[in-house]
Enzyme design. Structure first.
Site, short mmCIF file in Angstrom:
data_model
loop_
_atom_site.label_atom_id
_atom_site.label_comp_id
_atom_site.label_asym_id
_atom_site.label_seq_id
_atom_site.Cartn_x
_atom_site.Cartn_y
_atom_site.Cartn_z
NE ARG A 134 -3.64 -2.42 0.05
CZ ARG A 134 -3.29 -3.55 -0.56
NH1 ARG A 134 -2.17 -3.60 -1.25
NH2 ARG A 134 -4.05 -4.62 -0.51
CB SER A 204 -10.06 -2.45 3.45
OG SER A 204 -10.65 -3.61 2.91
CD GLU A 300 -6.30 -0.07 2.27
OE1 GLU A 300 -6.87 -0.21 1.17
OE2 GLU A 300 -6.03 -1.00 3.03
#
Length: 312
Positions: A134, A204, A300
């Site tokens: 990520r 998420s 995130e």
């Protein structure tokens, strides 16, 4: 594309506040943004091939899931594990999107961006993008200095299914098709993830944490069912959803914000939640998981205030 580059460069060079958005699915708007929001909607897919690979050059504004579906319909396999990830193609490299054992960098050939200082187009190789979990150069050295214009993909003609995660393990690698993987991923995600029209959410909310493998092995002795996947020789990726679920936080609510009962990684707007509710819930979860497991979760989505980005 010229209009996109011109607009972004003028705002940047005038030092005007600017928020560049693809689909807007990976942000939490904490306040009304006091600046110009630039929505990237450029379109176009160019295709070429050689003996071993198909090559796609895709405009940043193309919808990600539509691209995955387009590839399957045209016999280009590889992206199916990342089906139904919301957002646009241009946003995908920024956090190196991924799901069910496949990340963007596996098939990314290059990323083209415009330097906002001078409007010059620059193309980075996969290695130069510095992809991580990520993460990418666009979240670090190039943060706020670029607008991604196109992404190149290299899809091998010989398909190797990636079946190491979740329900995909039930397939036989010798007989499964890319369409079957795609359908399985779509069915799984739709069963677990609430539709934004039903409950507002940013997908998420937490990254799957990377921890030292020795720490993981120690935790497994206490929590035998702990879910983790080898990331490298020294690290293991732990399922954040499992941690939140094991901590008894499914359905946990602060104000109007709650943990989704079907997928613990998702925070939802259950009842007229404010951004303060969402952030308080997220911080509470981070603290509870750290207290119970000694693992600190990272969020995130990007959290946007009136003047820019903030941390939790």
């Amino acid at each position: 594309m010229d209009a996109l580059i011109d607009t972004c460069c003028k705002l940047y060079q005038a030092n005007q506040p600017m928020l560049i958005l693809g689909g807007g699915s990976n942000i939490v708007l904490c306040e009304d943004f006091l600046g110009t929001v630039v929505l990237v909607e450029t379109k176009g897919v160019d295709i070429s091939e050689d003996e071993n690979n198909h090559y796609l050059s895709v405009a940043a504004g193309e919808n990600w899931h539509a691209l995955v579906r387009f590839c399957l319909e045209n016999g280009f396999s590889g992206l199916e594990n990342m089906a139904l990830i919301p957002g646009t193609v241009g946003a995908a490299p920024i956090q190196n999107i991924g799901a069910y054992g496949v990340e963007l960098n596996r098939f990314c050939d290059w990323v083209e961006y415009a330097d906002l200082n001078n409007a010059k187009l620059i193309r980075l190789s996969t290695e130069e993008c510095e992809f991580g979990y990520r993460d990418s150069v666009f979240k670090n050295d190039l943060l706020g200095k670029t607008v991604i214009t196109r992404v190149g993909f290299k899809l091998p003609k010989v398909w190797l299914p990636q079946l190491g995660y979740g329900p995909l393990r039930e397939f036989d690698a010798k007989h499964v098709t890319a369409k079957q993987v795609f359908d399985c991923i779509c069915e799984t995600r739709r069963a677990k993830l609430p539709a934004p029209a039903q409950y507002g959410n940013a997908g998420s909310f937490f990254k799957n944490p990377l921890i030292d493998t020795k720490q993981f092995e120690s935790l497994v002795s206490t929590y035998p069912g702990m879910v983790g996947y080898p990331h490298c020789e020294q690290q293991t990726k732990v399922a954040a959803g499992w941690l939140i679920d094991k901590a008894g936080l499914k359905g946990y609510q602060i104000g109007g914000a709650a943990v989704h009962t079907e997928q613990a990684l998702v925070l939802i707007n259950k009842d007229n939640a404010t951004s303060a509710d969402v952030l308080a819930l997220a911080k509470s979860i981070v603290d509870k998981i750290e207290n119970k497991f000694g693992i600190r979760l990272e969020v995130e989505p990007r959290m946007i205030t009136a003047t820019g980005e903030r941390s939790l």
